[in-house]
Design an enzyme around this catalytic site. Structure first.
Site, PDB file in Angstrom:
ATOM      1  N   GLU A  71       1.659  -5.852   3.259  1.00 28.48           N
ATOM      2  CA  GLU A  71       2.143  -5.321   1.980  1.00 28.48           C
ATOM      3  C   GLU A  71       1.654  -3.890   1.785  1.00 28.48           C
ATOM      4  O   GLU A  71       0.568  -3.537   2.267  1.00 28.48           O
ATOM      5  CB  GLU A  71       1.584  -6.173   0.832  1.00 28.48           C
ATOM      6  CG  GLU A  71       2.532  -7.241   0.326  1.00 28.48           C
ATOM      7  CD  GLU A  71       3.592  -6.690  -0.626  1.00 28.48           C
ATOM      8  OE1 GLU A  71       3.917  -5.490  -0.542  1.00 28.48           O
ATOM      9  OE2 GLU A  71       4.098  -7.463  -1.459  1.00 28.48           O
ATOM     10  N   ASP A  94      -0.499  -5.507  -6.722  1.00 30.19           N
ATOM     11  CA  ASP A  94      -0.735  -5.061  -8.085  1.00 30.19           C
ATOM     12  C   ASP A  94      -1.015  -6.314  -8.930  1.00 30.19           C
ATOM     13  O   ASP A  94      -2.145  -6.793  -8.978  1.00 30.19           O
ATOM     14  CB  ASP A  94       0.521  -4.295  -8.519  1.00 30.19           C
ATOM     15  CG  ASP A  94       0.432  -3.694  -9.898  1.00 30.19           C
ATOM     16  OD1 ASP A  94      -0.675  -3.602 -10.432  1.00 30.19           O
ATOM     17  OD2 ASP A  94       1.481  -3.309 -10.450  1.00 30.19           O
ATOM     18  N   ASP A 152       6.738   4.846  -3.076  1.00 28.64           N
ATOM     19  CA  ASP A 152       7.710   5.772  -3.676  1.00 28.64           C
ATOM     20  C   ASP A 152       7.660   5.748  -5.195  1.00 28.64           C
ATOM     21  O   ASP A 152       7.089   4.848  -5.814  1.00 28.64           O
ATOM     22  CB  ASP A 152       9.130   5.396  -3.251  1.00 28.64           C
ATOM     23  CG  ASP A 152       9.630   4.141  -3.981  1.00 28.64           C
ATOM     24  OD1 ASP A 152       8.914   3.140  -3.992  1.00 28.64           O
ATOM     25  OD2 ASP A 152      10.733   4.190  -4.571  1.00 28.64           O
ATOM     26  N   ARG A 203       7.820   9.018  -0.375  1.00 28.65           N
ATOM     27  CA  ARG A 203       7.363   8.054   0.627  1.00 28.65           C
ATOM     28  C   ARG A 203       6.754   8.737   1.846  1.00 28.65           C
ATOM     29  O   ARG A 203       5.833   8.208   2.461  1.00 28.65           O
ATOM     30  CB  ARG A 203       8.546   7.212   1.145  1.00 28.65           C
ATOM     31  CG  ARG A 203       8.993   6.120   0.226  1.00 28.65           C
ATOM     32  CD  ARG A 203       9.901   5.180   1.007  1.00 28.65           C
ATOM     33  NE  ARG A 203      10.804   4.449   0.136  1.00 28.65           N
ATOM     34  CZ  ARG A 203      10.478   3.348  -0.547  1.00 28.65           C
ATOM     35  NH1 ARG A 203       9.267   2.860  -0.454  1.00 28.65           N
ATOM     36  NH2 ARG A 203      11.353   2.744  -1.311  1.00 28.65           N
TER      37      ARG A 203
HETATM   38  P1  5GP Z   1       3.031  -7.060  -7.704  1.00 22.59           P
HETATM   39  O1  5GP Z   1       3.951  -8.214  -7.601  1.00 22.59           O
HETATM   40  O2  5GP Z   1       1.737  -7.219  -6.945  1.00 22.59           O
HETATM   41  O3  5GP Z   1       2.780  -6.660  -9.144  1.00 22.59           O
HETATM   42  O4  5GP Z   1       3.866  -5.842  -7.199  1.00 22.59           O
HETATM   43  C1  5GP Z   1       3.723  -5.221  -6.019  1.00 22.59           C
HETATM   44  C2  5GP Z   1       4.806  -4.159  -5.932  1.00 22.59           C
HETATM   45  O5  5GP Z   1       4.804  -3.291  -7.101  1.00 22.59           O
HETATM   46  C3  5GP Z   1       4.512  -3.264  -4.774  1.00 22.59           C
HETATM   47  O6  5GP Z   1       5.053  -3.770  -3.581  1.00 22.59           O
HETATM   48  C4  5GP Z   1       5.152  -1.956  -5.229  1.00 22.59           C
HETATM   49  O7  5GP Z   1       6.521  -1.956  -4.912  1.00 22.59           O
HETATM   50  C5  5GP Z   1       5.023  -1.944  -6.734  1.00 22.59           C
HETATM   51  N1  5GP Z   1       3.869  -1.132  -7.190  1.00 22.59           N
HETATM   52  C6  5GP Z   1       2.787  -1.569  -7.868  1.00 22.59           C
HETATM   53  N2  5GP Z   1       1.929  -0.562  -8.128  1.00 22.59           N
HETATM   54  C7  5GP Z   1       2.468   0.545  -7.577  1.00 22.59           C
HETATM   55  C8  5GP Z   1       2.036   1.916  -7.501  1.00 22.59           C
HETATM   56  O8  5GP Z   1       0.984   2.352  -7.970  1.00 22.59           O
HETATM   57  N3  5GP Z   1       2.891   2.777  -6.846  1.00 22.59           N
HETATM   58  C9  5GP Z   1       4.066   2.372  -6.298  1.00 22.59           C
HETATM   59  N4  5GP Z   1       4.799   3.306  -5.685  1.00 22.59           N
HETATM   60  N5  5GP Z   1       4.503   1.093  -6.355  1.00 22.59           N
HETATM   61  C10 5GP Z   1       3.710   0.182  -6.987  1.00 22.59           C
END
Ligand code: 5GP
Length: 178
Positions: free
Chosen positions: A97, A101, A157, A163
């Protein structure tokens, strides 16, 4: 540095060193076993490509993509938008991954991939944004922990931009507030 960026969090050299360290941890755990890197498109592509080359193990690679669940945007629910090309049954799978987040995406993917009966399944993330975690996910390997800031570069991105920056940086809040 690009004018939309507030500060660089990790330089190219720091990224290279972190990937070497994580590759060493993975190699020690898997010994001589072949592993299948299942990479989540698109953000993790840069990380997966560098990690694969740093691993002194036989490596297979496959890719999947997720997208937010229709009618449930903002809920963290996702679905597989592009599936793997091959079966992972009986393989040692490492899910790759870009950033974890809330952890909801990773939790969903771990559940889904477990049903396909790999020999083992673990997760590896380039970035770990721990302060926002909602789901208790088993993230075995990470390059860096980061604070609750929106970051771009090295695959990550904002609206498909940034990216290809070779470093990771914090985006100025006014850029994504518009
Ligand atoms: P989760 O399901 O863990 O909340 O989400 C993960 C996804 O959220 C990551 O794969 C990414 O696409 C997006 N994401 C979360 N935080 C960031 C960040 O700080 N920058 C970017 N570019 N994408 C993020």
């Amino acid at each position: 540095m690009h004018e939309d960026l507030e500060r660089v969090l990790f330089t190219e050299e720091e990224i290279r060193a972190a990937i070497e360290r994580v590759a060493g941890e993975i190699a020690a755990d898997y010994q001589e076993k072949e592993i299948t890197l299942v990479t989540v498109l698109r953000g993790a592509v840069f990380f997966a490509a560098d990690l694969a080359r740093a691993l002194p193990l036989p490596v297979r690679m496959d890719f999947l993509a997720v997208s937010p669940f229709p009618l449930a945007s903002g809920s963290g629910m996702v679905r597989i938008a592009k599936d793997l090309d091959e079966s992972i049954a009986g393989q040692h799978v490492l899910l790759v991954e870009d950033i974890v987040d809330t952890g909801l995406t990773l939790r969903y993917l771990m559940k889904t991939l477990t049903l396909r009966q790999p020999s083992s399944l673990a997760a590896c993330a380039f970035l770990d944004k721990k302060p926002r975690r909602l789901a208790d996910v088993p993230l075995r390997y990470r390059c860096f922990e980061i604070p609750d800031r929106f970051v771009v570069g090295y695959g990550l991105d904002y609206q498909q931009h940034y990216r290809n920056l070779p470093y990771v940086a914090v985006l100025k809040p006014e850029v994504f507030r518009g």
